[in-house]
Design an enzyme around this catalytic site. Structure first.
Site, PDB file in Angstrom:
ATOM      1  CG  HIS A 166      -1.683   1.239   1.459  1.00  0.00           C
ATOM      2  ND1 HIS A 166      -3.034   1.360   1.180  1.00  0.00           N
ATOM      3  CD2 HIS A 166      -1.309   2.454   1.950  1.00  0.00           C
ATOM      4  CE1 HIS A 166      -3.433   2.574   1.480  1.00  0.00           C
ATOM      5  NE2 HIS A 166      -2.404   3.264   1.953  1.00  0.00           N
ATOM      6  CD  GLU A 167       1.994   3.594   3.614  1.00  0.00           C
ATOM      7  OE1 GLU A 167       2.373   4.671   3.123  1.00  0.00           O
ATOM      8  OE2 GLU A 167       0.897   3.460   4.184  1.00  0.00           O
ATOM      9  CG  HIS A 170       0.714   6.371  -0.740  1.00  0.00           C
ATOM     10  ND1 HIS A 170      -0.411   6.866  -1.351  1.00  0.00           N
ATOM     11  CD2 HIS A 170       0.287   5.794   0.414  1.00  0.00           C
ATOM     12  CE1 HIS A 170      -1.477   6.598  -0.606  1.00  0.00           C
ATOM     13  NE2 HIS A 170      -1.076   5.942   0.459  1.00  0.00           N
ATOM     14  CD  GLU A 249      -4.507   6.577   2.278  1.00  0.00           C
ATOM     15  OE1 GLU A 249      -4.204   5.401   2.546  1.00  0.00           O
ATOM     16  OE2 GLU A 249      -3.667   7.468   2.063  1.00  0.00           O
TER      17      GLU A 249
END
Length: 682
Positions: A166-167, A170, A249
């Site tokens: 997930h990170e 980004h 998100e």
């Protein structure tokens, strides 16, 4: 939404952020003007005096906000590690013997290699018991990944992998740059509230003044005015955070699932946030600045939440999820909180599981797709996560692995398919990254992770196979660093002898965290040496040149937070000569005769500049002529970059196939254009 469209969206988001910031500053200035005029009784004064008061108040207020934002932004130029350290983060050492920290580093390395970006620094927020994480930095070259102690202790490997993926979304999407810029802007907006509290304190307790004089003391009134204005700043800051963060998100969750091809890990992490008393809350006093960075909502309650509701995020992953399940989990975990390492052991992924290292296979990790329970390729397939989990366990038996493809093995390829994987790694890329890590000799892995040996390893990677070129490189190295450096580079070159071409770029990527621990002066020295080795002799292969320039660019960006060239927008017509130079160099390097080189060049030109008749001319300085082309090519619009990469693949794979060396050349060229390409073969 593909990588290139996301880059366009990030540019639009940056403009939107500036507009919101400007509106917030205007609102604060208006409030401060009204409050100061009221506090000083200026509404009764002549219009001219009131106007001058408001002009000066506006200038001082806006100037203070802008200077505070600038000050904070300059302070963040050190990159994502600065943000992590400001929040109490502790750097995870490369030689850690702690199984939890080793597991974390392995997961981060696997995801980084699968994404085609440098391995970021890794931090743990030791004082935070909530489950949370963030990625910070101006670019992938200076990124840092941080997780809380709660995440490290409570999440199993699948869940930790989902959070890290997930990170990394980004990181790849360019969200980090917006996020770190937003920290600086929010500091300026919140600055007035801090000043207001300072004035209130000084007015109430400062100077030991006689109480009879307090009625004429303007500091408390000014403090009240600034606190009121600061509350407007807090409100505006949270509104900006919410508007910038929420939708991203959902996108990052979806990207993580696409990457890992399993929903159970990410959904499990979100369920633990919802079921544990600490949730994802943070205790840091800097929440107002960094709430938008986090994996989960960092505040207990917020009118303007920076993240979507937790239940909705889980239901997006598991449509049939019943919110009542969180209550049941909370009740169960209240008596016995979960232990991530214990769960790993139960699945055979950690010491104490009773499974030898060689027996760890994909199915032990849980469902790969959320339902099937099997990894593509069958139970015996080498999976990146499985390989990493076995390494976490610290066992002694080698993980089963298949042979790497031959250097001249040709693989079918479609240019559009390659472009589609840029910035969008999937489960195959993750498996390939795990396979590549497993094939790297343990001694080289250890030396790449150490600050004292990583520079010499990079220098050795750049040494040419041609004796005369290598001699010139060693002479240049001796002039800069002495005979010891020459001996060290030759020793490292001996360790690299026979290293498969597929492993050169991953090994270089693993060196980056160690290099970033050096002082800036030492990093500058490494950058300069890389440049010297690349230019030691014009007779250098395209791959050696591309690797050296990629290492130079990434290390330069990690040090200076900007590419080595001016960043300006360019159109295809403006960059046509640079495009022709790149395609000509690639065509001549990969094709044995003039006719086949000309055909490959024309194939690429028809993709990026159809209908234009640009002759294929030999660059005056050979491959080194590309130094002048990168600034032009890197400034292209994201969609034009996509076409350029398709053209590059069309040239290199003119016959519809690519060798291993050609694939790695494609990855390095994409890296120079800030378009991370995952491994294409393992």
């Amino acid at each position: 939404m593909d990588f290139f469209e996301r880059q366009r969206q990030v540019k639009r988001m940056s403009f939107r952020l500036i507009v919101l910031y400007a509106l917030a500053v205007v609102a604060i200035v208006i409030v401060v003007n009204l409050a100061v005029a009221w506090a000083l009784g200026a509404f009764e004064a002549p219009a001219g005096e009131l106007a001058w008061l408001m002009v000066w108040t506006s200038l001082l207020t806006a100037g203070s906000i802008l200077l505070a934002s600038l000050f904070r932004t300059i302070g963040l130029r050190a990159g994502g590690g600065k943000v992590a350290r400001d929040l109490g983060g502790v750097l995870v050492p490369e030689d850690t013997s702690d199984l939890r920290l080793r597991r974390l580093r392995n997961v981060v390395e696997e995801v980084a290699l699968a994404s085609g970006v440098p391995v970021p620094e890794v931090y743990v927020l030791e004082d935070e018991q909530g489950i949370n994480a963030f990625a910070a930095g101006w670019s992938p070259a200076d990124a840092a990944i941080a997780v809380t102690r709660g995440a490290l202790d409570r999440l199993n490997r699948d869940e930790l992998q989902g959070v890290i993926a997930h990170e990394f979304s980004h990181v790849l999407n360019g969200d980090m740059r917006i996020n770190i810029r937003l920290i600086g802007l929010l500091f300026g907006i919140l600055f007035l509230a801090v000043m207001g509290r300072t004035f209130l304190y000084a007015g109430a307790f400062g100077g030991g003044r006689d109480r009879r004089d307090q009625g004429s003391n303007p500091l408390p009134l000014i403090g009240i005015a600034l606190v009121v204005a600061g509350s407007v700043g807090v409100f505006a800051g949270r509104l900006i955070q919410a508007s910038v963060s929420r939708q991203r998100e959902y996108l990052a969750d979806a990207s993580a699932v696409q990457f890992t091809r399993q929903t159970s890990g990410l959904a499990g992490a979100l369920k633990k946030i919802g079921g544990l008393e600490t949730g994802s809350r943070l205790r840091t006093p800097k929440l107002d600045e960094v709430g938008h960075l986090m994996f989960g909502e960092a505040r207990a309650h917020s009118l303007f939440a920076t993240h979507p509701p937790l239940v909705k995020r889980i239901q997006a992953l598991e449509p049939g999820f019943d919110p009542a399940e969180l209550d049941a989990l909370a009740q169960r975990w209240r008596a016995a909180p979960p232990s991530g390492m214990a769960e790993d052991a139960a699945m055979g992924l950690a010491p104490g599981a009773g499974a030898p290292r060689s027996a760890v296979t994909g199915p032990a990790l849980g469902p790969a797709t959320g339902s099937s329970g099997e990894w593509p390729g069958g139970a015996g397939a080498v999976a990146g996560p499985a390989a990493g989990a076995a390494a976490d366990a610290g066992g002694t038996q080698p993980v089963a692995r298949g042979p790497l493809p031959g250097v001249d093995t040709r693989h079918p390829v479609r240019p559009d398919a390659v472009v589609a994987t840029v910035g969008a790694p999937g489960q195959p890329a993750y498996h390939r990254a795990g396979s590549l890590l497993n094939h790297l000799p343990p001694e080289l892995l250890a030396r790449a992770r150490r600050g004292d040996t990583a520079p010499g390893l990079l220098f050795a990677l750049l040494l040419s196979e041609h004796a005369d070129v290598r001699q010139a490189q060693l002479a240049a190295l001796g002039e800069r660093h002495g005979a010891g450096a020459v001996t060290g580079a030759l020793d490292e070159a001996g360790r690299l002898a026979g290293l498969h071409p597929l492993l050169r770029l991953p090994l270089a990527q693993l060196c980056f965290p160690a290099l970033r621990t050096h002082p800036i002066a030492r990093r500058q020295d490494v950058i300069a040496t890389i440049d010297v080795l690349a230019r030691a002799d014009g007779r250098i292969s395209v791959f050696e040149y591309a690797l050296s320039r990629l290492l130079h660019r990434e290390l330069y960006e990690a040090t200076y937070d900007t590419p080595p060239w001016p960043v300006r927008s360019r159109s295809l017509p403006q960059a046509r000569n640079a495009i022709a130079a790149l395609l000509a160099v690639l065509a001549r390097a990969g094709h044995p005769d003039e006719a086949s080189a000309e055909r490959a060049y024309r194939a690429g030109l028809s993709v990026i500049l159809p209908g234009q008749d640009l002759p294929m001319t030999a660059p005056q300085h050979g491959v080194l002529a590309l130094d002048g082309a990168w600034p032009m090519l890197d400034g292209l619009d994201p969609r034009d970059k996509a076409r350029l990469i398709e053209a590059v693949v069309a040239v290199i794979a003119d016959d519809g196939t690519m060798t291993v060396a050609e694939q790695e050349l494609t990855r390095t060229v994409c890296g120079m254009l800030h378009c991370p390409l995952p491994p294409l073969t393992a």
